[in-house]
Design a protein around this motif. Structure first.
Motif, PDB file in Angstrom:
ATOM      1  N   ASP A 230      -5.385   2.492  -0.114  1.00 27.56           N
ATOM      2  CA  ASP A 230      -6.294   1.311   0.825  1.00 27.56           C
ATOM      3  C   ASP A 230      -7.167   0.575   0.053  1.00 27.56           C
ATOM      4  O   ASP A 230      -8.294   0.817   0.138  1.00 27.56           O
ATOM      5  N   PHE A 231      -6.789  -0.922  -0.079  1.00 25.56           N
ATOM      6  CA  PHE A 231      -7.738  -1.911  -0.333  1.00 25.56           C
ATOM      7  C   PHE A 231      -7.769  -2.991   1.034  1.00 25.56           C
ATOM      8  O   PHE A 231      -6.893  -2.726   1.668  1.00 25.56           O
TER       9      PHE A 231
ATOM     10  N   ASP B 161      -5.776  -0.742  -8.223  1.00 26.59           N
ATOM     11  CA  ASP B 161      -5.346   0.782  -7.977  1.00 26.59           C
ATOM     12  C   ASP B 161      -5.846   1.526  -6.663  1.00 26.59           C
ATOM     13  O   ASP B 161      -4.918   2.152  -6.352  1.00 26.59           O
ATOM     14  N   LYS B 162      -6.235   0.388  -5.897  1.00 23.10           N
ATOM     15  CA  LYS B 162      -6.615   1.885  -4.492  1.00 23.10           C
ATOM     16  C   LYS B 162      -5.709   1.457  -3.815  1.00 23.10           C
ATOM     17  O   LYS B 162      -4.822   0.467  -3.327  1.00 23.10           O
TER      18      LYS B 162
ATOM     19  N   SER C 155       1.402   4.427  -3.157  1.00 23.19           N
ATOM     20  CA  SER C 155       1.118   5.461  -2.456  1.00 23.19           C
ATOM     21  C   SER C 155       2.225   6.498  -2.765  1.00 23.19           C
ATOM     22  O   SER C 155       1.624   7.256  -3.333  1.00 23.19           O
TER      23      SER C 155
ATOM     24  N   ASP D 166     -10.228  -3.739  -6.341  1.00 20.09           N
ATOM     25  CA  ASP D 166      -9.413  -3.097  -5.871  1.00 20.09           C
ATOM     26  C   ASP D 166      -7.749  -2.906  -5.885  1.00 20.09           C
ATOM     27  O   ASP D 166      -6.842  -2.008  -5.154  1.00 20.09           O
TER      28      ASP D 166
ATOM     29  N   SER E  76       0.547  -1.366  -0.045  1.00 21.35           N
ATOM     30  CA  SER E  76       0.252   0.223  -0.011  1.00 21.35           C
ATOM     31  C   SER E  76       0.446   1.803   0.214  1.00 21.35           C
ATOM     32  O   SER E  76       0.657   2.179   0.079  1.00 21.35           O
TER      33      SER E  76
END
Length: 171
Positions: free
Chosen positions: A170-171, A167-168, A145, A165, A141
């Protein structure tokens, strides 16, 4: 990699990374003592060879090559084995991150970038189950970022979509 102005052509990620390490004066990716550098190289090779061979290559072969080239269904047994291998290898990454700030030591290194690239491909292809890998998920993560990593996460294949999730941060 081709640098026409210098008449340089390099093939293989190791050769390219070593070239950048020796020619770019920014933050080194293979740094520290001889022992630290050996550990970075060991983990880089482990992800390039072991993780790729047991996880990434079978996922790519079954989910991409069979689908796009051969128009065939993937072998679910091969997919299960790749996902099982990913789980075991992420257990090892969890262990490393339980004892270090980054995979190979105290600072971000080529080992982290190599691992994140392979894990990203496996994650895109649905081969990573993050539920039992909190340490690695938190580490990944953090890498997701980073501004330098975000463009890779934005890339898409026309016929194969990543998990929701992917490309997120916070997954």
């Amino acid at each position: 990699m081709v640098e026409s102005d210098k008449n340089i052509t390099l093939i293989d990620s190791v050769a390219i990374c070593e070239y950048f390490e020796e020619t770019v004066d920014k933050a080194p990716m293979i740094s520290g003592t001889a022992i630290n550098r050996a550990e970075i190289r060991r983990l880089t090779a482990w992800f390039d060879q072991q993780f790729f061979g047991a996880v990434v290559e079978p996922l790519m072969s079954e989910r991409m090559l069979k689908r796009l080239v051969h128009r065939a269904s993937p072998d679910t047994g091969v997919l299960r084995e790749a996902m099982k291998a990913a789980n075991g290898m992420l257990d090892y990454a969890d262990y490393l991150l339980d004892h270090r700030n980054w995979l190979a030591g105290a600072t971000l290194s080529l080992a982290d970038l190599t691992a994140a690239a392979h894990i990203s491909v496996a994650d895109y292809l649905g081969g990573i189950d993050w539920r039992a890998h909190e340490q690695t998920r938190n580490w990944y993560s953090g890498l997701k970022s980073r501004p330098s990593f975000r463009p890779m996460l934005a890339e898409r294949m026309g016929v194969i979509a990543p998990p929701p999730d992917y490309d997120k941060v916070d997954f």
